[in-house]
Design an enzyme around this catalytic site. Structure first.
Site, PDB file in Angstrom:
ATOM      1  N   THR A   1      45.542  46.673  50.275  1.00 47.88           N
ATOM      2  CA  THR A   1      44.139  46.471  50.634  1.00 47.88           C
ATOM      3  C   THR A   1      43.300  45.955  49.465  1.00 47.88           C
ATOM      4  OG1 THR A   1      44.344  48.236  52.239  1.00 47.88           O
ATOM      5  CG2 THR A   1      42.107  47.648  51.564  1.00 47.88           C
ATOM      6  N   GLU A   2      42.617  44.828  49.672  1.00 51.38           N
ATOM      7  CA  GLU A   2      41.724  44.223  48.688  1.00 51.38           C
ATOM      8  C   GLU A   2      42.441  43.936  47.360  1.00 51.38           C
ATOM      9  OE1 GLU A   2      38.909  43.321  49.763  1.00 51.38           O
ATOM     10  OE2 GLU A   2      38.226  44.729  51.297  1.00 51.38           O
ATOM     11  N   LEU A   3      43.755  43.699  47.471  1.00 53.28           N
ATOM     12  CA  LEU A   3      44.604  43.451  46.298  1.00 53.28           C
ATOM     13  C   LEU A   3      44.552  44.595  45.285  1.00 53.28           C
ATOM     14  CD1 LEU A   3      44.355  39.592  45.578  1.00 53.28           C
ATOM     15  CD2 LEU A   3      45.737  40.830  47.244  1.00 53.28           C
ATOM     16  N   THR A   4      44.244  45.803  45.756  1.00 49.31           N
ATOM     17  CA  THR A   4      44.293  46.947  44.838  1.00 49.31           C
ATOM     18  C   THR A   4      45.751  47.170  44.424  1.00 49.31           C
ATOM     19  OG1 THR A   4      44.358  48.429  46.747  1.00 49.31           O
ATOM     20  CG2 THR A   4      42.233  48.130  45.669  1.00 49.31           C
TER      21      THR A   4
ATOM     22  N   TRP B   1      40.577  42.646  43.761  1.00 42.95           N
ATOM     23  CA  TRP B   1      40.028  41.291  43.653  1.00 42.95           C
ATOM     24  C   TRP B   1      38.512  41.281  43.798  1.00 42.95           C
ATOM     25  CZ3 TRP B   1      41.916  37.847  48.417  1.00 42.95           C
ATOM     26  CH2 TRP B   1      41.411  38.359  49.605  1.00 42.95           C
TER      27      TRP B   1
END
Lengths: 435, 411
Positions: free
Chosen positions: B145-148, B299
């Site tokens: 999720t969200e490039l975490t 990101w």
């Protein structure tokens, strides 16, 4: 620039939003290098009062304004929030207590008193040879004086609208005579200052002002109010407290507050509501609280002095301003400065400048009750609102308001100079005869 | 050979309605069905349908030379089914070209990896099944999720059988190094990671329509020129962005669709350029070094950390309350309750509570269905409280049922 300001007395002698605004704005204008002549109506000292307003003003002059501001007063019963009936009461009260016919000293009615004040201002300016570059008048009762001075001297006029008749009447029952004076004051001005977009819109829609000649200058918050109180340790166990602080009039929406209080108390009977202030709805509200069965939850504390207001903030878990029609509304800023989460109605000018406050429509009692309960129930919410809110109000300074005002002074002065240059061969404006 | 690897993120949360305190215990419907349907239809018309058409045409025109990857959250797929079946069909057609790779993620677009590994694994599994059901394929590369991302993630993904992962090419992690290579992480040195080239990605995603930008207007020739500069200093340029960039963040009148229509030709004009999906990049390249991601990256914003989702008291309290409730939710074995809980794990709900940039006049910086972060928190935490009450109620009933077996429980 030399400013002739037609303003109101300062707190604490006069405790109203416009008085606070006049004082704070003047302070910042002086700090930014303007010279002010400040003319204000001053009523007789209330009988039995310990206050000596003159002494108070003298202290202020000495402390803060030395050399930069000159105060002139005119004996008058005017007050910015007076209705015709309230003025009649004041006259009657004065006649009774002092045993004289006040109606012969002052105007026999409010409108006559407004005209008399205008004539007195004109006379004072001539008698004392007061010189100035721009006239700045605050609210309708001083507008005729401003317009008259402008006609007599050719100096530009700024009419500053803090409140209109429509706000005071809480709806459409505006006094048409007051409306006519407000309208004339706005139209004779070179520029109108409105305290919010909400008020600017009103000036345009209801008073037919040219949108290009109405600017918004938001009020700020007095630096002294930003000094955080040392919060008193609250008596344990103390109930959660919801605070209303304002006049008990239709405009301020205390009835909506009470209805929301009922919904909250149904959900959580241990919540306490403090309603501070006086006004024509007070008795009705006391009855209504009893009728709703929440008489024990609601405390009516009467008029709050500045110190008392600070104590109230210290005891509050949430502050609510459910105004029906609020041109600006400084009180929530004071609460925020004291680290209190606030809920304001969207029908207020102050909601335009606040991000870190909860907002409701004044008529949506269900939403207001829900938001009160949310703030009381969720520490993460109240903490964030209080912290971010306190930080936010620190940025709402009167210096910003003074900078915006200065820009308008320069604009109207420039415009007047160029107009006068074009008509330089025309005879200068003549003084009208004394009246 | 220099690869261009496109990955587009498709996601729509189940937005909450303004759920009030006074509804707790009376109303268990937390979601704003009308707004969700309206937004889905709007984005479908402006972005999903026209862009899917355009990409499908590109895949066919270039005969396999143009490729891209998608990660479609499970909650977006669920909403396609409910509100926009035509969008789901058009994605199926696009994937059917054989030029599109689908990535793995958590079904609910959640931050569960940071809070609850069991929940994380279950959500990834659910997403895998959903993708399989709709598209008949099984994702091999994971995007969180969200490039975490942090060092802890790759070993878990390797264990789950994934071939690689993608994340942000954060400067402070790379230091002097280029994002245009594969890297791996200390706890899983054999597990490759693709990094977003944020400079070139943001030129399209954020700056494309900005008339104040010195490179405006961005032409395909100009962009291809920048791309080609990486020859000799890179193997793959990873352009990762929200799919809603096309037609939603950058409106059609900026020319974004025309840009994309002509970009493949401009890139392929250089004989040593090619498009590749993440799996193809993994097959063609090897990690060139280690990146050490001790603190979680993402990101988002200039900070590229977790501060858009966590950190203020409301966000922290919301996550604590949410994940603290998981055990009791699952113990009810009530499918509706569990589904409501899982929809609340969608990261957007805490994103709406962010106060980082929230000032008057700046409210649109964070796209949100709420007037303020406070409203977002109130709706969320009220829903959580109702959920907790439902759990307690179910638990009490269960206990009662054990003690008084004649009492029937309706599931």
């Amino acid at each position: 620039m030399r400013v002739l300001m037609l303003g109101w007395e300062f707190p604490p002698y006069f405790a109203g939003g416009v008085g606070v605004a006049c004082e704070a704005l003047s302070r910042s204008l002086v700090a930014q290098g303007h010279k002010l002549t400040y003319i204000m109506p001053r009523g007789p000292k209330p009988s039995g009062s310990q206050n000596n307003p003159t002494a108070h003003m003298d202290v202020l002059i000495a402390e803060h304004f030395a050399g930069h501001i000159r105060f002139e007063t005119i004996d008058s019963l005017l007050s910015p929030y007076f209705s015709e009936a309230a003025y009649a009461n004041a006259i009657e009260e004065l006649s009774e207590t002092d045993g004289l016919d006040a109606g012969t000293l002052y105007g026999p009615n409010l409108l006559a008193e407004v005209e008399r004040f205008a004539a007195q201002v004109s006379w004072l300016v001539r008698k004392k040879h007061i010189d100035f570059d721009v006239i700045h008048a605050h609210d309708w009762t001083t507008f005729p004086a401003g317009a008259r001075l402008k006609a007599e001297t050719g100096k530009p006029l700024l009419s500053h609208v803090h409140i209109t008749e429509f706000d005071k009447s809480g709806g459409d029952h505006a006094d048409s005579r007051v409306y006519a004076i407000e309208r004339a004051g706005m139209h004779s001005a070179d520029h109108v200052i409105a305290v919010s977009r909400f008020t600017r819109q009103r000036c345009i829609e209801r008073y037919g002002c040219d949108p290009g000649r109405v600017s918004v200058v938001y009020n700020g918050i007095d630096a002294r109010a930003l000094k955080t109180l040392k919060r008193k340790k609250r008596a344990e166990p103390s109930p959660k407290t919801v605070l209303f602080l304002g006049r008990m009039t239709l405009q301020k929406g205390p009835d909506h507050f009470l209805k929301a209080a009922k919904r909250v108390a149904d959900f959580n009977p241990n919540v306490r509501f403090i309603m501070a202030g006086t006004g024509d709805m007070l008795l009705h509200l006391v009855d209504e609280a009893a009728r709703l069965g929440i008489g024990a939850n609601v405390l009516f504390t009467g008029f709050a002095s500045r110190q008392e207001a600070m104590d109230l903030y210290a005891s509050a878990d949430v502050f609510v301003m459910p105004s029906v029609s609020e041109p600006f509304g400084i009180v929530p800023l004071e609460a925020m400065a004291q680290h209190v989460p606030v809920i304001v109605s969207r029908q207020s000018g102050v909601s335009e400048v606040l991000a870190h406050a909860l907002k409701v429509d004044f008529w949506d009692v269900e939403d207001l009750a829900s938001k009160i309960l949310s703030v009381l129930s969720y520490p993460a919410l109240s903490t964030t609102l209080a912290q971010e809110g306190q930080r936010e109000v620190e940025g709402l300074t009167w210096d910003k308001a003074a900078i915006a005002t200065t820009r308008l002074y320069q604009k109207v002065a420039r415009h007047t100079r160029s107009t006068q240059a074009r008509t330089a061969h025309a005879p200068a404006a003549q003084w009208s005869p004394l009246c | 050979m220099l690869n261009l690897c496109f990955y587009f993120q498709v996601h729509q949360p189940f937005r909450l309605r303004h759920y009030k305190v006074l509804e707790i215990g009376h109303n268990h419907d937390y979601f704003d069905h009308e707004a969700n349907a309206t937004i889905m239809r709007k984005v479908a018309e402006k972005c999903y349908l026209p862009m899917n058409r355009l990409l499908t045409d590109l895949c066919r025109e270039h005969g396999g030379a143009f490729k891209c990857a998608f990660s479609i959250s499970g909650v977006a797929l669920d909403q396609f089914e409910a509100y926009a079946p035509d969008v789901l069909d058009s994605f199926k057609e696009l994937v059917g070209t054989g030029c599109v790779e689908l990535l793995a993620e958590t079904h609910y677009h959640s931050l569960s990896f940071l809070f609850d590994r069991e929940e994380f694994t279950a959500q990834v599994e659910k997403h895998r099944a959903t993708i399989q059901r709709h598209f008949g394929v099984t994702p091999r590369v994971f995007r969180n999720t969200e490039l975490t991302f942090n060092n802890q993630l790759p070993p878990v993904l390797a264990e789950m059988g994934y071939a690689g992962a993608i994340t942000e090419g954060v400067d402070r992690i790379l230091d002097w190094r280029s994002p245009n290579f594969l890297y791996s992480t200390p706890l899983a040195p054999d597990f490759p990671v693709l990094l977003k080239n944020y400079k070139l990605s943001d030129d399209i995603a954020f700056r494309f329509g900005n008339r104040g930008w010195e490179a405006y207007p961005l032409t395909t020739e100009k962009f291809a020129g920048w791309f080609n500069k990486a020859h000799g200093n890179g193997e793959t340029i990873n352009l990762f962005m929200d799919y809603e960039t096309f037609g939603e963040h950058q409106w059609a009148d900026t020319g974004i669709f025309e840009f994309m229509r002509h970009l493949p030709r401009a890139i392929l004009a250089h004989g040593d350029n090619g498009f590749a999906t993440p799996s193809e990049v993994l097959a063609r390249c090897k990690p060139v070094g280690l990146i050490d991601v001790h603190d979680t990256i993402s990101w988002a914003d200039a900070e590229r950390d977790l501060s858009a989702w966590l950190g203020n008291p409301m966000q922290d309290a919301a996550c604590e309350a949410l994940y603290g409730l998981r055990a009791s939710v699952y113990s009810t074995a009530d499918a509706n309750l569990i589904e409501d809980f899982r929809k609340l794990t969608t990261s957007d709900h805490v994103y709406y509570m962010c106060t980082k940039y929230f000032q008057d006049g700046d409210v649109h910086k964070y796209f949100s269905p709420y007037e303020s972060p406070y409203e977002g928190y109130i709706a969320f935490i009220n829903a959580i409280n109702d959920l907790a009450q439902r759990c307690r109620f179910r638990h009490d009933l269960t206990v009662e049922a054990r003690e008084r077996p004649h009492l029937q429980i309706v599931a």
